[in-house]
Scaffold this motif. Structure first.
Motif, PDB file in Angstrom:
ATOM      1  N   UNK A 124       0.804  -1.234   0.000  1.00  0.00           N
ATOM      2  CA  UNK A 124       0.000   0.000   0.000  1.00  0.00           C
ATOM      3  C   UNK A 124       0.837   1.285   0.000  1.00  0.00           C
ATOM      4  N   UNK A 125       2.149   1.173   0.201  1.00  0.00           N
ATOM      5  CA  UNK A 125       3.002   2.358   0.309  1.00  0.00           C
ATOM      6  C   UNK A 125       4.133   2.284  -0.720  1.00  0.00           C
ATOM      7  N   UNK A 126       4.293   3.362  -1.486  1.00  0.00           N
ATOM      8  CA  UNK A 126       5.389   3.467  -2.440  1.00  0.00           C
ATOM      9  C   UNK A 126       6.507   4.310  -1.836  1.00  0.00           C
ATOM     10  N   UNK A 127       7.703   4.210  -2.441  1.00  0.00           N
ATOM     11  CA  UNK A 127       8.795   5.057  -1.953  1.00  0.00           C
ATOM     12  C   UNK A 127       8.419   6.534  -2.012  1.00  0.00           C
ATOM     13  N   UNK A 128       7.747   6.949  -3.079  1.00  0.00           N
ATOM     14  CA  UNK A 128       7.341   8.353  -3.205  1.00  0.00           C
ATOM     15  C   UNK A 128       6.450   8.781  -2.040  1.00  0.00           C
TER      16      UNK A 128
END
Length: 202
Positions: free
Chosen positions: A106-110
């Motif tokens: 659910x979480x990207x690096x961005x």
């Protein structure tokens, strides 16, 4: 204070080499939040060899060489986003692959970069396809409110591509790190000094 996040438009484009050069030039410690794949020399080991700066321990060291979200699942590791925050003080942080690589499902690096609000340097290769990849990366970061410090190009000079990416995106060019052969701490330091202005990283 020297605090930057180094991200890129793709994997394998030279972010770690740039991070090593930046860390060596500024003297800032290096931190890789998540290392995926431990069989070959890790990014932290590369930076230690080329930059000779303090290395902050990775929050997660995953055996499987894959995107962090998948490597963690295969290695049966739960990535806790709350543990992923840059160390205090001077630091050069390097993400994995491109800016939209998943850290979890659910979480990207961005998304992490948006939480941290540390200025980001976008590394972009100069080979074919870089205009599209670079502009998409910059748009994704801007859409999340990520502060972008500038663009660092990697590879042979391609003036038109470098110029149009900066012109369209409104993100300044910091310089271009050429292909370095042989690559060692002295040649890397010399190439960075020749092609970048130290004052841009103060």
């Amino acid at each position: 204070m020297t605090r930057f996040v180094v991200t890129g438009t793709d994997t394998g484009i030279g972010k770690t080499i740039f991070s090593a050069a930046l860390a060596r030039t500024t003297g800032a410690p290096y931190w890789k939040p998540i290392q995926s794949g431990l069989e070959e020399e890790t990014d932290s080991e590369v930076v230690a060899r080329l930059a000779g700066v303090p290395i902050r321990p990775e929050a997660y060291r995953l055996v499987t060489p894959a995107s962090p979200h998948l490597a963690a699942e295969i290695d049966d590791v739960n990535i806790d986003i709350e543990t992923l925050a840059p160390p205090p003080g001077d630091v050069i942080v390097e993400g994995a692959g491109g800016a939209l690589v998943p850290v979890t499902r659910t979480i990207l690096y961005a998304d992490l970069f948006a939480r941290w609000q540390v200025p980001v340097i976008v590394c972009a290769r100069t080979s074919l396809g870089t205009i599209n990849h670079s502009l998409l990366t910059i748009e994704a970061l801007k859409a999340r409110g990520v502060p972008i410090h500038g663009l660092a190009f990697l590879g042979d000079a391609v003036e038109d591509s470098e110029a149009i990416i900066s012109d369209i995106s409104g993100v300044r060019r910091l310089g271009r790190l050429p292909i370095i052969d042989p690559l060692n701490n002295e040649t890397l330091a010399a190439a960075f000094k020749t092609n970048f202005d130290r004052s841009d990283f103060s």
